[in-house]
Each structure stands twice: as C-alpha cells, then as structure tokens.
Design an enzyme around this catalytic site. Structure first.
Site: not given
Length: 282
Positions: A19-20, A22, A27-28, A172, A185
């Site tokens: 996922t993620g 784009s 990192i994706g 994170s 976050y």
C-alpha cells in the site's frame, strides 16, 4: 522460468500487496521494486489526491506503474488500484481486488500513511485525530484481518515455517523521541508499534508472521531544500545527526523488508525494528 533461475529469486511464486505506492521517491515504490526484483508478483494501492495536497506534489501514476513493471521477473504479474483507505470498506475491497488478480496473497506491506493537517496537542480536534487514525491505524488493522482470513480461513497448528504468510507494518520511531507538531500522526503510528506483539501472537495461529519497521529519516522529498514542510534548521539538524552522513533512501528500508518477508527472515516475528543508519543512537 527454469528451475535454476527460480532458485536464485527468493520470492519467486510469491504474491504481495503493497500500500501507499504513488511516488517515485516513496518507500512504497522502493519496496515494490525490491520485491519484484526478487521474483514476487506485486499488487499496489495508491491515492494520488493525498500527495497532491503535500508541498512536493503528486507523481504521474502511469510512470510509477512502469517503474514497477520494469522490475518484474519472468512469470510475475502486476496489478494496482487507486483507493482512499480512509473509507471504512476500502480495506476489504482492496484485499478482494488483489486476491481476484493473483488468486491468493502471501505478503502484505502496509506502507500507506496520512500526513499533513497535524499540529500540537493544543491544536488537536476530534476530526484531526480521527482522520489520521482512520488511515494510519484503522485501515492497517482491517487490511491485516482480511489478509489473514484469505491466507488461512481457520487457525491451524503446527505452523509450517517455510510456508508462512508475512505482514509488515510501518511506524515512525515515536518511541525514540518526541515529534512536536505531529501529535495526530505520531499517535496513530505509535498505536501500530504498541499493538504489534498482540496482533503478531494472534496471526501466528494462522501461520502468519507480523513485524513492524521504523524506517528512520528517509528522504522521500520532505527533506529536500524545497518544497518542504520542514524548516531548514530542522532538516540540517537531522542531517548532522546522521552517523553515515546522509538521509535514508527508500532502498534502505526496502532491503530490510524484503529480507523479513523472505525465507531468510522466517525466525523474526512480533518485533518493532528500527532501520535508521544509527540516527537513534546519535
């Protein structure tokens, strides 16, 4: 693919959802390309409207798709879907789409995250907390549930360690120090690190190994001179704290994640691992 070629690819025949994915510097994409290079078929989720709201902007999704396809090995497949994981039904629909594409999923990498629109504890509202929770924590937990159910509909024992499923979550480094101005976050990401042992123990009953990775300060664009959402003083301070003299690259956590989901990583389970080039030691 012949037998000798397949044996040199540790993820040959495996299927992964990441996922993620784009942005070229994300990192994706780094993880997706690494898994593809090692033989996996890769299905990715992206949501460009989120990137468009960030200072560094969004990338062309067709070029991101092409970057992953170029890394695929013979016999491996690719699929993707643009989907907002803030939607309550999105996690199930995404798992279903990936399973429809590949028939079965062996690996889940929850790399997606909502950032921006944050603040200090004195600026928190129910809305700001909920928007981060829904994407960063809620959708990750639901994706994990639906992945586990398709991987092994019922609990079984004993575990076949060479046939285990793999799940990777991303945190994170909130446990390493404060993150002022990023309360929503940090809260949503800290929840994943905190619940890792509990969920890992439950997933083991279905032959799935969960680990969580803190990638440290990886420059996905937010540590550039501009455009950025960090002050020059903060960025310079972080860089000066890097023992190896540089920010992380997406390929740095990608190598760790690829190892964790390979046969070589089968003895790791329920851990929160930091991959930061020594930043937390400085």
């Amino acid at each position: 693919m012949n037998a000798s070629a397949a044996s040199s690819l540790p993820l040959a025949g495996r299927t992964a959802l990441v996922t993620g994915v784009s942005r070229h510097r994300g990192i994706g994409l780094g993880v997706s390309r690494r898994l593809a290079e090692l033989g996996a078929s890769v299905f990715v989720q992206h949501y460009s409207p989120h990137d468009a709201d960030q200072p560094w902007g969004a990338d062309d999704i067709d070029s991101v798709r092409a970057a992953i396809r170029s890394a695929l090995t013979s016999g491996a497949d690719f699929g993707d879907w643009g989907l907002d994981l803030a939607e309550p039904t999105a996690p199930r629909r995404l798992i279903d789409a990936a399973v429809d594409a590949f028939g079965h999923l062996d690996i889940l990498i929850c790399n997606h995250a909502r950032s921006g629109g944050d603040g200090s504890i004195f600026e928190m509202t129910a809305e700001s907390l909920d928007t981060h929770w829904s994407v960063n924590a809620r959708s990750t937990l639901l994706l994990t549930r639906y992945f586990a159910e398709q991987f092994a509909p019922d609990s079984f024992a004993p575990i076949e360690e060479l046939a285990t499923g793999r799940v990777i979550w991303m945190t994170s480094g909130q446990h390493e120090g404060p993150m002022p101005g990023e309360v929503a976050y940090a809260t949503s990401k800290a929840a994943l690190a905190g619940i890792t042992p509990t969920v890992a123990a439950e997933l083991l009953t279905r032959g799935i190994l969960l680990n969580t990775v803190n990638p440290g300060p990886v420059n996905t664009g937010y540590l550039d001179d501009e455009p950025t959402d960090r002050s020059a003083e903060i960025k310079e301070g972080v860089k000066n704290s890097m023992p190896l003299g540089r920010f992380g690259l997406p390929s740095d956590p990608a190598r760790l994640i690829a190892w964790l989901v390979s046969e070589e990583g089968r003895w790791m389970v329920g851990q929160v691992l930091t991959s930061d080039g020594g930043f937390s030691l400085s």
